[in-house]
Write a protein that holds these residues in place. Sequence first.
Motif, PDB file in Angstrom:
ATOM      1  N   UNK A   1      68.571  35.063  32.898  1.00 47.97           N
ATOM      2  CA  UNK A   1      69.248  33.817  33.283  1.00 47.97           C
ATOM      3  C   UNK A   1      68.645  33.175  34.523  1.00 47.97           C
ATOM      4  N   UNK A   2      68.056  33.964  35.411  1.00 49.76           N
ATOM      5  CA  UNK A   2      67.444  33.389  36.603  1.00 49.76           C
ATOM      6  C   UNK A   2      66.168  32.628  36.261  1.00 49.76           C
ATOM      7  N   UNK A   3      65.468  33.081  35.247  1.00 53.89           N
ATOM      8  CA  UNK A   3      64.295  32.345  34.785  1.00 53.89           C
ATOM      9  C   UNK A   3      64.719  30.998  34.206  1.00 53.89           C
ATOM     10  N   UNK A   4      65.834  30.991  33.491  1.00 50.83           N
ATOM     11  CA  UNK A   4      66.351  29.731  32.946  1.00 50.83           C
ATOM     12  C   UNK A   4      66.755  28.793  34.077  1.00 50.83           C
ATOM     13  N   UNK A   5      67.336  29.331  35.137  1.00 48.02           N
ATOM     14  CA  UNK A   5      67.704  28.506  36.291  1.00 48.02           C
ATOM     15  C   UNK A   5      66.459  27.925  36.955  1.00 48.02           C
ATOM     16  N   UNK A   6      65.385  28.704  36.997  1.00 49.19           N
ATOM     17  CA  UNK A   6      64.140  28.213  37.582  1.00 49.19           C
ATOM     18  C   UNK A   6      63.568  27.066  36.752  1.00 49.19           C
ATOM     19  N   UNK A   7      63.629  27.197  35.424  1.00 44.40           N
ATOM     20  CA  UNK A   7      63.179  26.103  34.555  1.00 44.40           C
ATOM     21  C   UNK A   7      63.992  24.836  34.824  1.00 44.40           C
ATOM     22  N   UNK A   8      65.288  24.996  34.962  1.00 41.70           N
ATOM     23  CA  UNK A   8      66.139  23.840  35.213  1.00 41.70           C
ATOM     24  C   UNK A   8      65.810  23.211  36.560  1.00 41.70           C
ATOM     25  N   UNK A   9      65.471  24.043  37.546  1.00 47.17           N
ATOM     26  CA  UNK A   9      65.075  23.522  38.854  1.00 47.17           C
ATOM     27  C   UNK A   9      63.823  22.661  38.728  1.00 47.17           C
ATOM     28  N   UNK A  10      62.867  23.103  37.910  1.00 46.80           N
ATOM     29  CA  UNK A  10      61.655  22.311  37.684  1.00 46.80           C
ATOM     30  C   UNK A  10      62.016  20.956  37.069  1.00 46.80           C
ATOM     31  N   UNK A  11      62.860  20.985  36.051  1.00 44.56           N
ATOM     32  CA  UNK A  11      63.283  19.743  35.394  1.00 44.56           C
ATOM     33  C   UNK A  11      63.943  18.807  36.398  1.00 44.56           C
ATOM     34  N   UNK A  12      64.851  19.328  37.204  1.00 47.46           N
ATOM     35  CA  UNK A  12      65.581  18.494  38.162  1.00 47.46           C
ATOM     36  C   UNK A  12      64.652  17.901  39.217  1.00 47.46           C
ATOM     37  N   UNK A  13      63.747  18.739  39.726  1.00 46.32           N
ATOM     38  CA  UNK A  13      62.860  18.252  40.783  1.00 46.32           C
ATOM     39  C   UNK A  13      61.852  17.229  40.259  1.00 46.32           C
ATOM     40  N   UNK A  14      61.352  17.438  39.051  1.00 47.54           N
ATOM     41  CA  UNK A  14      60.431  16.454  38.479  1.00 47.54           C
ATOM     42  C   UNK A  14      61.152  15.143  38.186  1.00 47.54           C
ATOM     43  N   UNK A  15      62.419  15.245  37.813  1.00 52.84           N
ATOM     44  CA  UNK A  15      63.200  14.023  37.587  1.00 52.84           C
ATOM     45  C   UNK A  15      63.335  13.224  38.878  1.00 52.84           C
ATOM     46  N   UNK A  16      63.483  13.927  40.002  1.00 61.21           N
ATOM     47  CA  UNK A  16      63.583  13.238  41.292  1.00 61.21           C
ATOM     48  C   UNK A  16      62.262  12.592  41.664  1.00 61.21           C
ATOM     49  N   UNK A  17      61.159  13.301  41.352  1.00 53.69           N
ATOM     50  CA  UNK A  17      59.849  12.776  41.714  1.00 53.69           C
ATOM     51  C   UNK A  17      59.464  11.562  40.880  1.00 53.69           C
ATOM     52  N   UNK A  18      59.678  11.661  39.582  1.00 55.25           N
ATOM     53  CA  UNK A  18      59.158  10.635  38.678  1.00 55.25           C
ATOM     54  C   UNK A  18      60.218   9.690  38.141  1.00 55.25           C
ATOM     55  N   UNK A  19      61.471   9.996  38.390  1.00 51.35           N
ATOM     56  CA  UNK A  19      62.528   9.173  37.837  1.00 51.35           C
ATOM     57  C   UNK A  19      62.840   9.516  36.400  1.00 51.35           C
ATOM     58  N   UNK A  20      61.951  10.267  35.770  1.00 52.45           N
ATOM     59  CA  UNK A  20      62.153  10.698  34.402  1.00 52.45           C
ATOM     60  C   UNK A  20      61.243  11.886  34.157  1.00 52.45           C
ATOM     61  N   UNK A  21      61.565  12.676  33.156  1.00 55.16           N
ATOM     62  CA  UNK A  21      60.748  13.817  32.774  1.00 55.16           C
ATOM     63  C   UNK A  21      60.527  13.737  31.283  1.00 55.16           C
TER      64      UNK A  21
END
Length: 301
Positions: free
Chosen positions: A100-120
Amino acid sequence: MPDNEMAEIHQRATAAVTAMIQAAGEVAQVVIEAHIMQLQRSARARDEQARRIRAQTRAAQQADAAVWRPAMRTGWWRTAGTEDIARVWRAASTWHHVDPRAQQARQMVVDQLAKRAGRVGPETHKPAAEPDGIEALSDAVDRAVSEDTEQSQRLPMSAEAVSDRHERMAAEVHKAWPSGQRADTVIGCEAWGALAYTLDQAQHTGHDVQQLLRGVSRFVDRAQRPAAYACRVVQDQLDETVDLGTVRVQSRHGTEPAAVAASAFPQSTISAVTEVASASEEQQPTVRPATSSVSMVAPGR
């Protein structure tokens, strides 16, 4: 600089990150399939050889955890480059089905890229299909933890002392999971002794045992050895005391440099992929060659 030039640079940067994420995801799928095929072959091997392969699988999982853990801090993202993000995505994607922690890390990547680019890109949001044999992969790391824990119980104890430990920890399990069914299943598992030992050691060092147990995901209900899975998750929580500056992992056996964590592709992973690629003709391995993708997401620090 004109706005249109800035927009073009931003668009190119976003495309580069998306491409690296896609490549890293493909490599992760290859690694998953490689581990599963290796474990399937180990089922026909001698007990000692199978135990060694399980230990290697667990070591690869721990090394990948050391890669994705720093990315769980928002401060890491201030200096993270494209290749750093790709390494985290590859490491987390390899184990997110069973950790589950690996899944949380994936979600962190998604969230941070969304902040950077406005979309993923949709490829990032789309959950990967669970490959056949994922239960075997989970069971391998669980069994490796259980076997390692059983070997750690060096101090001889009387039957009465062991029974007392089991009773005390069983009470903690029932408090953490009051519904009863999960608690009874875990306590009745063949790996219960390893979990009871781990919980007892954690309690002696001041940890909240019930909180550790509540951190065990619902995957425990489908694990082949639920007590071994719970033991693994509890130990991973305990092992998250890390010095992120030097990437040293505090393990139950002392502090050791997590040298393999410096690479996105630990040696055990490379060996697994190579072994699958060179499997005999009659086995007809289905994994795709990883050479080109690996080169795309090679460590860049």
